[in-house]
Design a protein around this motif. Sequence first.
Motif, PDB file in Angstrom:
ATOM      1  N   ALA A   1      40.640  30.678  14.817  1.00 30.00           N
ATOM      2  CA  ALA A   1      41.025  29.542  15.658  1.00 30.00           C
ATOM      3  C   ALA A   1      40.592  29.770  17.102  1.00 30.00           C
ATOM      4  O   ALA A   1      40.108  28.845  17.777  1.00 30.00           O
ATOM      5  CB  ALA A   1      42.537  29.327  15.579  1.00 30.00           C
ATOM      6  N   LEU A   2      40.753  31.006  17.555  1.00 33.45           N
ATOM      7  CA  LEU A   2      40.330  31.317  18.920  1.00 33.45           C
ATOM      8  C   LEU A   2      38.814  31.187  19.066  1.00 33.45           C
ATOM      9  O   LEU A   2      38.319  30.747  20.107  1.00 33.45           O
ATOM     10  CB  LEU A   2      40.786  32.727  19.300  1.00 33.45           C
ATOM     11  CG  LEU A   2      42.297  32.885  19.471  1.00 33.45           C
ATOM     12  CD1 LEU A   2      42.650  34.347  19.660  1.00 33.45           C
ATOM     13  CD2 LEU A   2      42.781  32.066  20.646  1.00 33.45           C
ATOM     14  N   ARG A   3      38.106  31.562  18.030  1.00 38.44           N
ATOM     15  CA  ARG A   3      36.638  31.422  18.090  1.00 38.44           C
ATOM     16  C   ARG A   3      36.250  29.949  18.152  1.00 38.44           C
ATOM     17  O   ARG A   3      35.363  29.564  18.920  1.00 38.44           O
ATOM     18  CB  ARG A   3      36.017  32.098  16.870  1.00 38.44           C
ATOM     19  CG  ARG A   3      34.514  32.025  16.894  1.00 38.44           C
ATOM     20  CD  ARG A   3      33.882  32.729  15.740  1.00 38.44           C
ATOM     21  NE  ARG A   3      32.445  32.624  15.852  1.00 38.44           N
ATOM     22  CZ  ARG A   3      31.610  33.398  15.256  1.00 38.44           C
ATOM     23  NH1 ARG A   3      32.049  34.359  14.487  1.00 38.44           N
ATOM     24  NH2 ARG A   3      30.312  33.233  15.397  1.00 38.44           N
ATOM     25  N   LYS A   4      36.903  29.117  17.339  1.00 39.97           N
ATOM     26  CA  LYS A   4      36.616  27.684  17.373  1.00 39.97           C
ATOM     27  C   LYS A   4      36.921  27.111  18.754  1.00 39.97           C
ATOM     28  O   LYS A   4      36.176  26.275  19.278  1.00 39.97           O
ATOM     29  CB  LYS A   4      37.431  26.951  16.310  1.00 39.97           C
ATOM     30  CG  LYS A   4      36.938  27.164  14.900  1.00 39.97           C
ATOM     31  CD  LYS A   4      37.786  26.398  13.901  1.00 39.97           C
ATOM     32  CE  LYS A   4      37.343  26.688  12.481  1.00 39.97           C
ATOM     33  NZ  LYS A   4      38.195  26.009  11.498  1.00 39.97           N
ATOM     34  N   GLU A   5      38.015  27.584  19.331  1.00 41.09           N
ATOM     35  CA  GLU A   5      38.395  27.134  20.669  1.00 41.09           C
ATOM     36  C   GLU A   5      37.318  27.515  21.686  1.00 41.09           C
ATOM     37  O   GLU A   5      36.942  26.716  22.546  1.00 41.09           O
ATOM     38  CB  GLU A   5      39.727  27.809  21.038  1.00 41.09           C
ATOM     39  CG  GLU A   5      40.486  27.165  22.148  1.00 41.09           C
ATOM     40  CD  GLU A   5      41.825  27.857  22.336  1.00 41.09           C
ATOM     41  OE1 GLU A   5      42.006  28.452  23.404  1.00 41.09           O
ATOM     42  OE2 GLU A   5      42.657  27.794  21.423  1.00 41.09           O
ATOM     43  N   ALA A   6      36.816  28.742  21.557  1.00 39.12           N
ATOM     44  CA  ALA A   6      35.766  29.202  22.468  1.00 39.12           C
ATOM     45  C   ALA A   6      34.484  28.399  22.266  1.00 39.12           C
ATOM     46  O   ALA A   6      33.799  28.055  23.241  1.00 39.12           O
ATOM     47  CB  ALA A   6      35.503  30.686  22.246  1.00 39.12           C
ATOM     48  N   GLU A   7      34.150  28.089  21.018  1.00 35.28           N
ATOM     49  CA  GLU A   7      32.959  27.284  20.754  1.00 35.28           C
ATOM     50  C   GLU A   7      33.118  25.875  21.314  1.00 35.28           C
ATOM     51  O   GLU A   7      32.164  25.296  21.842  1.00 35.28           O
ATOM     52  CB  GLU A   7      32.675  27.250  19.256  1.00 35.28           C
ATOM     53  CG  GLU A   7      32.161  28.565  18.707  1.00 35.28           C
ATOM     54  CD  GLU A   7      32.046  28.585  17.191  1.00 35.28           C
ATOM     55  OE1 GLU A   7      32.509  27.621  16.532  1.00 35.28           O
ATOM     56  OE2 GLU A   7      31.494  29.567  16.684  1.00 35.28           O
ATOM     57  N   ALA A   8      34.338  25.326  21.218  1.00 32.52           N
ATOM     58  CA  ALA A   8      34.591  23.989  21.782  1.00 32.52           C
ATOM     59  C   ALA A   8      34.437  24.035  23.294  1.00 32.52           C
ATOM     60  O   ALA A   8      33.859  23.111  23.910  1.00 32.52           O
ATOM     61  CB  ALA A   8      35.985  23.509  21.403  1.00 32.52           C
TER      62      ALA A   8
END
Length: 183
Positions: free
Chosen positions: A74-81
């Motif tokens: 989830a944190l990775r997705k947040e960073a990608e966003a």
Amino acid sequence: MDKPAEATTVAHTEAAGGHEAEPNAFGLTPPWFIAAAMIVVIAILVWKKVPSAIGKALDKKIAAIRDQLDEAAALRKEAEALKREYEAKAASADAEAAAMVERAKSEAKAIVAKAEHDAKALVERRKAMAESKIAAEERAAIDELRATAAKAATAAAAKLIAERNDAKTDQALVDQAIGQLTR
């Protein structure tokens, strides 16, 4: 007169091949007793629900690790966003004005580089945190297992000592200890 042929039975103490017969009790051989003992041990383990207890403990650890991995994803997705957001800002800056194209491009490149750096740093930090949490959980599980094994070994040793020592042996040990103290 003809004598009828009599069948004679001879008991042999040797088995075929010239070897002595294998010892047995009630017609059962040592391998049978070993198999019976193994079945009893396995039955006790199943009766005491050891496999299910181990399975439950492992399931809890697996669930905790899965939760940590989900959090990291989830944190990775947040960073990608966040990265996409900065890239979108850079693209919109290009379209604002023709006079500011050069300046907007340089700013966009700086923003993208910072966002990528920040996103990578954030992902790496979160990944490192998740891995350290996993490692700590593994160490805690190993320490707990070692402590349990040590307790079991201590109890077994105490039982063996209690079974093997009688009053006479204890008296000899006490006399020996007193003798060493008075020297």
